[in-house]
Design an enzyme around this catalytic site. Structure first.
Site, PDB file in Angstrom:
ATOM      1  N   LEU A  73      99.431  70.340  -0.147  1.00  0.00           N
ATOM      2  CA  LEU A  73      98.593  69.819  -0.539  1.00  0.00           C
ATOM      3  C   LEU A  73      98.124  69.399  -2.372  1.00  0.00           C
ATOM      4  CD1 LEU A  73      96.277  72.700   0.542  1.00  0.00           C
ATOM      5  CD2 LEU A  73      95.856  70.383   1.028  1.00  0.00           C
ATOM      6  N   TYR A  78      95.825  56.372  -9.585  1.00  0.00           N
ATOM      7  CA  TYR A  78      96.613  57.046  -8.967  1.00  0.00           C
ATOM      8  C   TYR A  78      96.434  56.416  -7.379  1.00  0.00           C
ATOM      9  CZ  TYR A  78      94.361  61.836  -6.594  1.00  0.00           C
ATOM     10  OH  TYR A  78      93.777  62.388  -5.671  1.00  0.00           O
ATOM     11  N   LYS A  86      99.250  57.869  -4.391  1.00  0.00           N
ATOM     12  CA  LYS A  86      98.659  58.044  -3.750  1.00  0.00           C
ATOM     13  C   LYS A  86      98.993  57.197  -2.405  1.00  0.00           C
ATOM     14  CE  LYS A  86      96.776  62.314  -3.974  1.00  0.00           C
ATOM     15  NZ  LYS A  86      97.177  62.986  -3.483  1.00  0.00           N
ATOM     16  N   ASN A 115      85.489  63.042  -2.160  1.00  0.00           N
ATOM     17  CA  ASN A 115      85.437  63.757  -3.186  1.00  0.00           C
ATOM     18  C   ASN A 115      84.692  65.080  -2.477  1.00  0.00           C
ATOM     19  OD1 ASN A 115      84.175  61.813  -6.053  1.00  0.00           O
ATOM     20  ND2 ASN A 115      83.139  61.477  -4.611  1.00  0.00           N
ATOM     21  N   GLY A 134      49.059 108.358   1.741  1.00  0.00           N
ATOM     22  CA  GLY A 134      47.514 108.157   1.834  1.00  0.00           C
ATOM     23  C   GLY A 134      46.618 107.493   2.248  1.00  0.00           C
TER      24      GLY A 134
END
Length: 413
Positions: free
Chosen positions: A63, A118, A122, A147, A318
């Site tokens: 991760l 990015y 990946k 997301n 009561g």
């Protein structure tokens, strides 16, 4: 089983590690997985730690990664570079255990992600893992996540939902650039459940649409048992406008007590849990505005258009409360403290006897929890039989009280 989790202190890593600890310690009883040891690797660990973990582990969740570096060059170092170090370390020990890679939908390089540094880092990491599998025969599970949202996610970083939740929960300003923007969303608990499936060899495989002209928002996985990739079959689609409207409605609930229905598995249910995890201490408790008189008090604490409303009724020693009936509304009374008597009588005259219908009586006590129906067409009351102690009753009505149409008619039992 000994499990290595890299990026163990990150959002996904923390949720996974805490779940694995529950499995290890026997606290999570809905799985047959046996966890002996969890190796947590993060930035503060050494390569010696990684070397030792890789020598002993039976499964790897990779991760670790870089999301928002100061320099785009750090993408390659943090994503591709670390993946290479990890796989080389496993190779050096001849450890061909299964390895899971946390990738991103941005690796598709599709639509607005076409030139994403990015995404490119990946994608390079994905190809490295696939090549590793071919060379070693090790099982590789590559997940392209959309997301992700849920508890412990860092706001003002890489999650719009975390940012909105934190802002609305803490009365901070926020901006929605385009309410119509649609997000593909994955809830953290759904992701973690899939990780447990992966440990059991029951991961879900998929492929992705091969239409380069398709927008990123519609670039979704489709199930394929022989697919190259893996996925979590629990994605949600929601616009930014819908998300913030839901969050704003959650924020008003302590005042309105009106809760919208949140069905099991729905995005709304998952978003609500996420929102609550961002509440500050001052908002974790809220007061209720009830009505008080000489007989005691009556306080609503939950309203739902589909479910009705829940209330707390306190009767002084009561005292008799109620003495009314409804055409359609029905209620359930549950005395949780004290000692009392509930009486009910059908409205009108019994044609067989020419007299009022007989009164039904139910003696109730907090020492023996019993529910009593307040029947439509029956006038009813509740009497505190104690001379010294208050009686507390939890009341449920199948509809929300409408002061414009109260549907409540006074008549003594």
């Amino acid at each position: 089983m000994k499990i290595l989790v890299t990026g163990a202190k990150g959002f996904v890593g923390k949720n996974l590690v805490e779940t694995l600890k529950c499995v290890r310690d026997g606290k999570k009883r809905d799985t047959s997985i046996l966890v002996d040891e969890i190796f947590e690797y993060d930035k503060d660990n050494t390569l010696e730690d990684l070397n030792r973990f890789c020598n002993n582990c039976n499964f790897v969740f990779n991760l670790a990664g870089v999301n928002r570096p100061k320099d785009v060059a750090e993408f390659d170092v943090g994503n591709y570079g670390f993946a290479e170090i990890l796989l080389d370390c496993l190779k050096s020990h001849g450890n061909t255990c299964p390895v899971m890679l946390s990738s991103s939908i941005q690796a598709s390089l599709n639509g607005r992600y076409a030139d994403s540094p990015y995404g490119k880092s990946k994608l390079a990491g994905e190809e490295l893992f696939f090549k590793y599998s071919e060379e070693t025969g090790a099982k590789v599970l590559v997940y392209r996540f959309p997301n992700i949202f849920g508890k412990w996610c860092r706001p003002n970083y890489n999650s719009a939902i975390a940012t909105f939740c934190n802002a609305i929960a803490n009365n901070l300003e926020y901006t929605v650039n385009d309410r119509s923007t649609e997000l593909s969303l994955l809830y953290i608990d759904d992701l973690i459940n899939e990780m447990l499936y992966a440990l059991e060899g029951k991961e879900h495989h998929c492929d992705y649409s091969a239409y380069p002209s398709m927008s990123v928002e519609r670039y979704s996985p489709f199930e394929n048992k022989n697919g190259r990739y893996c996925y979590v079959p629990a994605e949600h689609k929601a616009t930014l406008g819908y998300i913030v409207d839901l969050l704003e409605s959650f924020a008003t609930q302590p005042n309105t007590l009106l809760f919208d229905s949140i069905p099991e598995g729905s995005f709304a249910k998952k978003l609500y849990s996420t929102y609550l995890s961002y509440l500050p201490a001052a908002k974790t408790i809220f007061s209720l505005a009830g009505t008080t008189d000489n007989r005691g008090s009556f306080t609503e604490f939950f309203r739902n258009k589909d479910v009705g409303q829940f209330s707390i009724n306190v009767s002084k020693p009561g005292m008799t409360k109620g003495q009314h009936w409804h055409h359609t509304k029905m209620e359930i009374f549950l005395v949780v403290s004290g000692h009392g008597l509930i009486q009910e009588r059908q409205i009108g005259i019994n044609p067989e006897t020419g007299k009022e219908y007989p009164v039904r009586e139910f003696e109730v006590s907090g020492s023996k929890l019993q529910c009593v129906y307040m029947l439509p067409g029956y006038t009813h009351n509740i009497i505190n039989l104690s001379d010294t102690d208050d009686m507390v009753t939890v009341m449920w009505a199948n509809e929300i009280f409408d002061p414009e149409h109260p549907e409540t008619y006074h008549e003594r039992v």
